[in-house]
Scaffold this active site. Structure first.
Site, PDB file in Angstrom:
ATOM      1  N   ALA A 154      14.486  -8.750   7.621  1.00 16.17           N
ATOM      2  CA  ALA A 154      13.069  -8.703   7.986  1.00 16.17           C
ATOM      3  C   ALA A 154      12.342 -10.015   7.698  1.00 16.17           C
ATOM      4  CB  ALA A 154      12.389  -7.558   7.241  1.00 16.17           C
ATOM      5  N   HIS A 155      13.073 -11.035   7.240  1.00 16.66           N
ATOM      6  CA  HIS A 155      12.432 -12.315   6.921  1.00 16.66           C
ATOM      7  C   HIS A 155      12.167 -13.100   8.203  1.00 16.66           C
ATOM      8  CE1 HIS A 155      13.276 -12.473   2.410  1.00 16.66           C
ATOM      9  NE2 HIS A 155      13.726 -11.295   2.829  1.00 16.66           N
ATOM     10  N   HIS A 232      20.086  -6.634  -3.262  1.00 15.48           N
ATOM     11  CA  HIS A 232      20.317  -5.381  -2.519  1.00 15.48           C
ATOM     12  C   HIS A 232      21.702  -5.314  -1.867  1.00 15.48           C
ATOM     13  CE1 HIS A 232      18.828  -7.869   0.752  1.00 15.48           C
ATOM     14  NE2 HIS A 232      17.554  -7.635   0.490  1.00 15.48           N
ATOM     15  N   ASN A 235      23.221  -4.651   1.906  1.00 13.78           N
ATOM     16  CA  ASN A 235      22.187  -4.982   2.884  1.00 13.78           C
ATOM     17  C   ASN A 235      22.068  -6.493   3.058  1.00 13.78           C
ATOM     18  OD1 ASN A 235      20.589  -2.322   3.635  1.00 13.78           O
ATOM     19  ND2 ASN A 235      21.095  -2.200   1.469  1.00 13.78           N
ATOM     20  N   ALA A 236      21.988  -6.940   4.316  1.00  8.71           N
ATOM     21  CA  ALA A 236      21.813  -8.354   4.657  1.00  8.71           C
ATOM     22  C   ALA A 236      22.947  -9.228   4.112  1.00  8.71           C
ATOM     23  CB  ALA A 236      20.458  -8.869   4.172  1.00  8.71           C
ATOM     24  N   ARG A 243      40.488  -7.820   4.005  1.00 14.08           N
ATOM     25  CA  ARG A 243      41.087  -9.143   3.816  1.00 14.08           C
ATOM     26  C   ARG A 243      40.103 -10.159   3.233  1.00 14.08           C
ATOM     27  NH1 ARG A 243      44.547  -7.554   8.070  1.00 14.08           N
ATOM     28  NH2 ARG A 243      43.095  -8.134   9.740  1.00 14.08           N
ATOM     29  N   ASP A 269      17.197   4.647  -1.991  1.00 17.78           N
ATOM     30  CA  ASP A 269      16.076   5.405  -1.423  1.00 17.78           C
ATOM     31  C   ASP A 269      16.516   6.447  -0.404  1.00 17.78           C
ATOM     32  OD1 ASP A 269      16.887   3.702   0.569  1.00 17.78           O
ATOM     33  OD2 ASP A 269      14.881   3.004   1.101  1.00 17.78           O
ATOM     34  N   HIS A 272      18.509   2.984   2.821  1.00 11.12           N
ATOM     35  CA  HIS A 272      19.186   1.693   2.887  1.00 11.12           C
ATOM     36  C   HIS A 272      20.687   1.758   2.677  1.00 11.12           C
ATOM     37  CE1 HIS A 272      15.199  -0.152   2.759  1.00 11.12           C
ATOM     38  NE2 HIS A 272      15.776  -1.301   3.027  1.00 11.12           N
ATOM     39  N   ASP A 294      12.673  -2.493  -3.918  1.00 10.75           N
ATOM     40  CA  ASP A 294      12.412  -3.337  -2.745  1.00 10.75           C
ATOM     41  C   ASP A 294      11.184  -2.805  -2.005  1.00 10.75           C
ATOM     42  OD1 ASP A 294      12.803  -5.522  -1.110  1.00 10.75           O
ATOM     43  OD2 ASP A 294      14.234  -4.516   0.211  1.00 10.75           O
TER      44      ASP A 294
END
Length: 409
Positions: A154-155, A232, A235-236, A243, A269, A272, A294
């Site tokens: 979301a950045h 987190h 995530n991301a 491997r 939550d 996520h 977060d």
């Protein structure tokens, strides 16, 4: 006795009829407090011949260390990443509101922003002790802008950066002063990231790996340079592959330097992270799991459009998305809700769930002698919980700063 002085005559409080989380176990013991610190009752009695001045019956409740949230972007309409003339009042509002969720200390988190935002906001968020006014501020968590464009989540892409030739000078030019910063999230695959990690850790700032496409070898190299946290988990970042497990592989890496511990943030939550993934992470490395919210400014506000830094956020039910997309954009679940979901989903012990919200974040920040524990000499920051782990009261320095309303009153 302190510094040759006689025993303190400050009042002694004794919390009775409770179960204390201490040493990884729930113990039927009383909690003794004086001048904001936890006392050893044996020393009090044998050295000073004193008993409690006041007793508080806790009704059989659990007393756990106050929760610490090391990644919270705002809440209750406040966006920490918005450059205003009075950032402090917004931080104060969130600090007060999160008391009802058992949080006694937190790290206000700024998402990827232009340099002028950092220059204006960071000086307005000093480290601050908690009290009746709200939870304490332990320092700012800077999440970005030195992250992967591919995994920016979301950045806003327009402000995502890589390191220039004089990398640490570039960091200082971007943020301005780092005096109020305690955690910085970056992507370790960026050129010159390792010299930045070393400079940051030399200043006592915890470096976290996140919003990254790093493979395991790159992540291990960053860890050997001083990184100790993962932002987190799952995530991301690149998904786990047998491997090359990527950053996720740090949980069981055999390249961790002696005496170094890896911690990882988990957003429990129910949105996520799939329950199976939560269980895998916890079973692989339970001592490193740090519950984070977060939370975004929409926390506590309900459905509708809100902000997160330079982005517009849309809340629909329990999920927050970048407006017009299905890109998750932080959480709207408070810490106590995340902790209960984590307990239910993983089947871990109550003690483990509570420590993931208290002891582990304190250890990450190197504060475990004072925060995240009810050991003798620690700060008397604690939360009173019923058997369902619902917050009944919150204390900072032994003073009640929030209490649940009693039904019928």
């Amino acid at each position: 006795m302190r510094g040759g002085e006689g025993p303190s005559r400050a009042p002694v409080l004794q919390f009775t009829n409770c179960r204390l989380l201490r040493g990884g176990r729930l113990l039927r013991e009383d909690l003794w407090v004086r001048e904001g610190r936890i006392l050893d009752p044996e020393k009090l009695f044998f050295d000073e011949r004193r008993l409690a001045d006041r007793q508080q019956d806790c009704g059989g409740c659990i007393l756990a260390p106050g929760f610490i949230d090391v990644q919270i972007n705002g809440g209750f309409g406040v966006d920490f990443s918005l450059a205003t003339e009075d950032v402090g009042s917004g931080v104060a509002l969130v600090a007060r509101k999160i008391l009802s969720h058992g949080v006694t200390a937190f790290c206000p988190t700024l998402v990827t922003s232009p340099p002028e935002v950092y220059h204006k906001v960071l000086p307005q968020i000093p480290v601050k002790r908690g009290g009746p006014h709200g939870a304490g501020v332990l320092g700012v968590h800077l999440e970005g802008p030195f992250i992967s464009r591919q995994k920016r989540g979301a950045h806003p892409e327009a402000y995502v950066r890589s390191f220039e030739a004089n990398a640490f000078h570039d960091v200082l030019a971007t943020y301005g002063s780092l005096d109020n910063v305690c955690i910085l999230t970056l992507a370790p695959e960026l050129d010159r990231s390792h010299e930045v990690i070393q400079e940051l850790t030399a200043r006592g700032i915890r470096v976290s790996l996140g919003h990254s496409v790093a493979d395991l070898r790159t992540a291990e190299s960053a860890m050997q340079s001083g990184a100790t946290f993962i932002t987190h988990l799952f995530n991301a970042m690149l998904p786990f592959h047998h491997r090359d497990p990527g950053i996720v592989g740090l949980l069981t890496s055999d390249q961790v330097p002696p005496g170094r511990h890896i911690f990882y943030g988990m957003i429990a939550d129910g949105i996520h992270t799939n329950p199976a993934a939560l269980r895998i992470a916890h079973r692989a490395h339970p001592q490193g799991l740090v519950l984070v919210t977060d939370a975004v400014p929409a926390l506590g506000l309900g459905n509708g459009r809100h902000t997160l830094g330079q982005q517009v956020v849309e809340v629909d039910g329990l999920s927050a998305y970048v407006a017009g997309t299905k890109t998750l954009c932080g959480s709207i679940a408070p810490m106590d809700t995340c902790m209960r979901h984590f307990l239910q989903t993983t089947g871990c012990s109550v003690e483990s769930a509570l420590e993931s919200a208290s002891l582990h974040p304190a250890q990450l920040l190197g504060l475990e002698k004072h925060k995240g524990t009810l050991d003798f000499g620690a700060d008397a920051d604690f939360v009173v919980l019923d058997d369902g782990l619902h917050v009944q009261a919150t204390y900072i320095s032994g003073e009640r700063v929030w209490q649940a309303e009693v039904a019928g009153q």
